[in-house]
Design an enzyme around this catalytic site. Structure first.
Site, PDB file in Angstrom:
ATOM      1  N   SER A  24       0.755  -1.462  -0.216  1.00 32.16           N
ATOM      2  CA  SER A  24      -0.552  -0.017  -0.158  1.00 32.16           C
ATOM      3  C   SER A  24       0.698   1.392   0.090  1.00 32.16           C
ATOM      4  O   SER A  24       0.250   2.250  -0.850  1.00 32.16           O
ATOM      5  CB  SER A  24      -0.740  -0.454   1.221  1.00 32.16           C
ATOM      6  OG  SER A  24      -1.798  -1.172   1.256  1.00 32.16           O
ATOM      7  N   GLY A  56      -5.801  -3.615  -8.194  1.00 29.71           N
ATOM      8  CA  GLY A  56      -6.390  -2.688  -7.670  1.00 29.71           C
ATOM      9  C   GLY A  56      -6.731  -1.712  -7.153  1.00 29.71           C
ATOM     10  O   GLY A  56      -7.572  -0.578  -7.051  1.00 29.71           O
ATOM     11  N   ARG A  59     -13.268  -6.474 -11.179  1.00 27.32           N
ATOM     12  CA  ARG A  59     -13.245  -5.508 -10.346  1.00 27.32           C
ATOM     13  C   ARG A  59     -13.448  -4.279 -10.073  1.00 27.32           C
ATOM     14  O   ARG A  59     -13.580  -3.092 -10.974  1.00 27.32           O
ATOM     15  CB  ARG A  59     -11.741  -5.262  -9.545  1.00 27.32           C
ATOM     16  CG  ARG A  59     -11.401  -6.832  -9.542  1.00 27.32           C
ATOM     17  CD  ARG A  59     -10.029  -6.906  -8.726  1.00 27.32           C
ATOM     18  NE  ARG A  59     -10.734  -5.927  -7.364  1.00 27.32           N
ATOM     19  CZ  ARG A  59      -9.167  -6.055  -6.636  1.00 27.32           C
ATOM     20  NH1 ARG A  59      -8.065  -6.241  -6.254  1.00 27.32           N
ATOM     21  NH2 ARG A  59      -9.221  -6.063  -4.896  1.00 27.32           N
ATOM     22  N   SER A  76     -14.031   1.318   2.327  1.00 28.76           N
ATOM     23  CA  SER A  76     -12.728   1.106   1.169  1.00 28.76           C
ATOM     24  C   SER A  76     -11.137   2.218   1.613  1.00 28.76           C
ATOM     25  O   SER A  76     -12.056   3.592   1.144  1.00 28.76           O
ATOM     26  CB  SER A  76     -13.218   0.840   0.302  1.00 28.76           C
ATOM     27  OG  SER A  76     -12.285   1.126  -0.965  1.00 28.76           O
ATOM     28  N   GLN A 118      -9.069   2.550  -0.814  1.00 25.21           N
ATOM     29  CA  GLN A 118      -8.989   2.316  -2.003  1.00 25.21           C
ATOM     30  C   GLN A 118      -9.755   3.967  -2.250  1.00 25.21           C
ATOM     31  O   GLN A 118      -9.542   4.591  -3.393  1.00 25.21           O
ATOM     32  CB  GLN A 118      -8.722   1.013  -3.123  1.00 25.21           C
ATOM     33  CG  GLN A 118      -8.125   0.260  -2.428  1.00 25.21           C
ATOM     34  CD  GLN A 118      -8.777  -1.304  -2.999  1.00 25.21           C
ATOM     35  OE1 GLN A 118      -9.471  -1.177  -3.691  1.00 25.21           O
ATOM     36  NE2 GLN A 118      -7.332  -2.225  -3.446  1.00 25.21           N
ATOM     37  N   ASP A 129      -7.086  -8.234   3.815  1.00 22.93           N
ATOM     38  CA  ASP A 129      -6.361  -9.063   3.249  1.00 22.93           C
ATOM     39  C   ASP A 129      -4.977 -10.582   3.880  1.00 22.93           C
ATOM     40  O   ASP A 129      -4.759 -10.393   3.070  1.00 22.93           O
ATOM     41  CB  ASP A 129      -4.898  -7.794   2.628  1.00 22.93           C
ATOM     42  CG  ASP A 129      -4.682  -6.903   1.547  1.00 22.93           C
ATOM     43  OD1 ASP A 129      -6.262  -7.478   1.988  1.00 22.93           O
ATOM     44  OD2 ASP A 129      -4.581  -6.041   1.824  1.00 22.93           O
ATOM     45  N   LYS A 141     -12.438  -8.938  -4.266  1.00 22.52           N
ATOM     46  CA  LYS A 141     -10.807  -8.895  -4.216  1.00 22.52           C
ATOM     47  C   LYS A 141      -9.635  -9.619  -5.207  1.00 22.52           C
ATOM     48  O   LYS A 141     -10.211  -9.334  -6.225  1.00 22.52           O
ATOM     49  CB  LYS A 141     -10.523  -9.286  -2.668  1.00 22.52           C
ATOM     50  CG  LYS A 141     -10.204  -8.450  -1.527  1.00 22.52           C
ATOM     51  CD  LYS A 141      -9.932  -7.335  -1.295  1.00 22.52           C
ATOM     52  CE  LYS A 141     -10.587  -5.960  -0.549  1.00 22.52           C
ATOM     53  NZ  LYS A 141      -9.832  -5.067  -0.515  1.00 22.52           N
ATOM     54  N   ARG A 167     -12.308 -13.983  -2.614  1.00 25.04           N
ATOM     55  CA  ARG A 167     -11.615 -15.006  -1.342  1.00 25.04           C
ATOM     56  C   ARG A 167     -12.294 -15.674  -0.307  1.00 25.04           C
ATOM     57  O   ARG A 167     -11.636 -16.553   0.051  1.00 25.04           O
ATOM     58  CB  ARG A 167     -10.536 -14.365  -0.712  1.00 25.04           C
ATOM     59  CG  ARG A 167      -9.724 -13.265  -1.774  1.00 25.04           C
ATOM     60  CD  ARG A 167      -8.123 -12.666  -0.482  1.00 25.04           C
ATOM     61  NE  ARG A 167      -8.061 -12.321  -1.616  1.00 25.04           N
ATOM     62  CZ  ARG A 167      -6.580 -11.316  -1.945  1.00 25.04           C
ATOM     63  NH1 ARG A 167      -6.413 -10.644  -0.358  1.00 25.04           N
ATOM     64  NH2 ARG A 167      -5.546 -10.899  -2.511  1.00 25.04           N
ATOM     65  N   ARG A 215      -2.640 -14.628  -1.997  1.00 31.90           N
ATOM     66  CA  ARG A 215      -2.692 -14.416  -1.185  1.00 31.90           C
ATOM     67  C   ARG A 215      -3.291 -16.188  -0.782  1.00 31.90           C
ATOM     68  O   ARG A 215      -3.013 -16.499   0.508  1.00 31.90           O
ATOM     69  CB  ARG A 215      -3.862 -13.375  -0.017  1.00 31.90           C
ATOM     70  CG  ARG A 215      -2.992 -11.946  -0.522  1.00 31.90           C
ATOM     71  CD  ARG A 215      -3.372 -10.992   0.656  1.00 31.90           C
ATOM     72  NE  ARG A 215      -2.950  -9.568   0.305  1.00 31.90           N
ATOM     73  CZ  ARG A 215      -1.648  -9.048   0.452  1.00 31.90           C
ATOM     74  NH1 ARG A 215      -1.134 -10.512   1.310  1.00 31.90           N
ATOM     75  NH2 ARG A 215      -1.933  -8.071  -0.027  1.00 31.90           N
TER      76      ARG A 215
HETATM   77  C1  S3P Z   1      -5.687  -1.444   0.158  1.00 30.12           C
HETATM   78  C2  S3P Z   1      -6.790  -1.146   0.446  1.00 30.12           C
HETATM   79  C3  S3P Z   1      -7.774  -2.280   0.640  1.00 30.12           C
HETATM   80  C4  S3P Z   1      -6.746  -3.878   0.313  1.00 30.12           C
HETATM   81  C5  S3P Z   1      -5.807  -3.954  -0.764  1.00 30.12           C
HETATM   82  C6  S3P Z   1      -5.094  -2.395  -0.072  1.00 30.12           C
HETATM   83  C7  S3P Z   1      -5.038  -0.053  -0.355  1.00 30.12           C
HETATM   84  O1  S3P Z   1      -8.361  -2.644  -0.405  1.00 30.12           O
HETATM   85  O2  S3P Z   1      -7.909  -5.222   0.713  1.00 30.12           O
HETATM   86  O3  S3P Z   1      -4.457  -4.927  -0.500  1.00 30.12           O
HETATM   87  O4  S3P Z   1      -3.926   0.136  -0.285  1.00 30.12           O
HETATM   88  O5  S3P Z   1      -5.491   0.823  -0.008  1.00 30.12           O
HETATM   89  P1  S3P Z   1      -9.752  -1.776  -0.186  1.00 30.12           P
HETATM   90  O6  S3P Z   1      -9.453  -0.392   0.433  1.00 30.12           O
HETATM   91  O7  S3P Z   1     -10.944  -1.725  -1.200  1.00 30.12           O
HETATM   92  O8  S3P Z   1     -10.802  -2.461   0.995  1.00 30.12           O
END
Ligand code: S3P
Length: 445
Positions: free
Chosen positions: A26, A99, A127, A176, A178, A327, A354, A358, A400
């Site tokens: 991240s 993602g 996705r 989220s 992200q 994760d 994901k 999962r 994973r």
């Molecule tokens: C991440 C946020 C998570 C995580 C991903 C990395 C990030 O996803 O599952 O592996 O770096 O912001 P979500 O924000 O969609 O939950």
């Protein structure tokens, strides 16, 4: 590429220190993104040189950013908020399997003075992207994507017509990081203050790093406010240290709890409080985990994590902690297979979208070793110990799930074939090397 493991009796291994868990994924994505958008040169150590983050780097190189990767050190010559240029020949940007890559970068691309298209591998093309398209559209972004037969969301390839964005106030309907980050990155380019409200907290790396780059960002309760059009400034004369990824360390933390040895010590592991729930949950299950040598609290805290073989008892996982270990749930499920009682997971619907589904992946792992699992739309409950002499598991290209299956094979003293393991390169390039160092053998082919 498949991973073949032949039955290896577990013998007690000596005390071992692992110093090579790779950098946080991240944070590595965010390092590239913020380093590119800042004025000046940024230097990072501990950058994750795995496919996902290298793809993010390639995207910014295609957008005109120069970088000098050297092992796990990365130098990025940022060009400021208006420094990106259109990719040559209108090339479609490619995030591979990530993602995080596609969602965060789309937040940046929506605000550019040029148009772009962005996509990724077969998994990325399945996705859901409405979650970022909806808030970014409220800011004025123009993004279109693809539909998939029988599905209601919007999927990559995304076509982004760059333009001026406006500030917004948006409450996240899904927990989220992200989505939060895509909005915060877009907000850097818009006039006024954007507010993101997250009813459930999620990882806060974007906020921490933006603060380090001098952004005007602050939190009040569940609201995060970020002012636009304020230049980001690279912290010159300082190397930003990216700690090791707790999500990668998790495989060895669990291996260390469920196999006999005199102590396994993992150094420099990121323990950001929005990422460390696995440690608390395992401790609540009775795991012997010692977190010490804590440092780095001015940016991203890290520590040495020592683990010892443990008798564990399963619990009902509190849905409130799900975003803080999302994760790690596949490898937590493997830990649960060596614990007494039932692990109950609810409120984890996000696992369905994901790199693969999962919950289905965890159900395949459990079924492969004869464990009873009740799968629900947003979780599962799992009881029992692995049985049988061998198993075959298809990872469906999910790193994973693949790594969880491999850890399970060693801990259960089973022979196994884990199919489709090339995906491990997306996050953990030296996974097999570390296993070999611990004396766990395998064949790839
Ligand atoms: C991440 C946020 C998570 C995580 C991903 C990395 C990030 O996803 O599952 O592996 O770096 O912001 P979500 O924000 O969609 O939950």
């Amino acid at each position: 590429m498949n991973c073949h493991i032949s039955k290896q009796p577990l013998t007690t291994r000596p005390e071992t220190t692992i110093t090579t868990i790779p950098g946080d994924k991240s944070l590595s994505h965010r390092a590239v993104i913020l380093g590119s958008l800042a004025k000046g040169t940024s230097s990072f150590s501990g950058f994750l040189t795995a496919e996902d983050c290298l793809n993010t780097l390639k995207v910014f190189n295609a957008l005109g950013i120069q970088s000098e990767p050297s092992g796990t050190n990365l130098t990025i010559h940022g060009k400021g908020l208006s420094g990106l240029r259109a990719p040559l020949n209108d090339a479609i940007l490619d995030v591979g399997n990530s993602g995080t890559g596609i969602r965060l970068i789309t937040g940046v691309l929506a605000a550019q003075a040029f148009d772009t298209a962005i996509t990724g591998d077969a998994s990325i093309q399945k996705r859901p992207m409405k979650r970022i398209i909806t808030p970014l559209s409220l800011m004025g972004a123009q993004i279109t994507g693809q539909s998939l037969a029988g599905k209601t969301d919007i999927y990559p390839v995304l076509t982004i017509k760059g333009g001026q964005l406006n500030a917004t106030t948006y409450t996240l309907p899904v927990a989220s990081a992200q989505v939060k980050s895509a909005i915060l990155l877009a907000s850097l380019f818009s006039k006024d203050v954007t507010t993101v409200i997250e009813p459930e907290a999620t990882r806060d790396h974007t906020e921490r790093m933006l603060q380090g780059y001098g952004a005007d960002i602050r939190r009040e309760g569940t609201a995060i406010m970020c002012s636009g059009r304020k230049p980001l400034i690279a912290p010159t004369g300082r190397t930003i240290q990216i700690p090791a990824d707790i999500s990668s360390a998790a495989f060895f933390i669990v291996l260390g709890l469920i196999t006999p040895h005199a102590g396994l010590h993992l150094t420099h592991i990121g323990i950001n409080p929005t990422r460390d729930a696995l440690l608390h949950v395992l401790k609540a299950m009775g795991a012997k985990i010692d977190i010490h040598s804590i440092a780095g609290e001015d940016f991203e805290p890290h520590a040495t994590i020592s683990v010892y073989p443990s008798e564990m008892t399963n619990i009902d996982l509190d849905p409130a902690v799900i975003p803080f270990l999302i994760d790690e749930i596949p490898i937590l499920a493997v830990a649960a297979m060596f614990a007494k009682g039932t692990l109950r997971v609810t409120g984890a619907k996000e696992l369905r979208v994901k790199e693969s589904d999962r919950i289905a992946g965890i159900a395949r792992i459990a079924a492969a070793v004869g464990i009873t699992i009740d799968e629900t739309e947003d979780g599962f409950s799992l009881t029992g110990r692995p049985s049988g002499a061998s198993f075959t598991l298809d990872s469906h290209g999910d790193h994973r799930i693949a790594m969880s299956g491999i850890v399970l094979a060693y801990a259960a003293e089973m022979s196994a074939t884990v199919k489709d393991c090339a995906c491990i390169q997306t996050s953990f390039p030296n996974f097999f090397e570390i296993l070999e160092g611990l004396g766990f053998l395998h064949q790839l082919g």
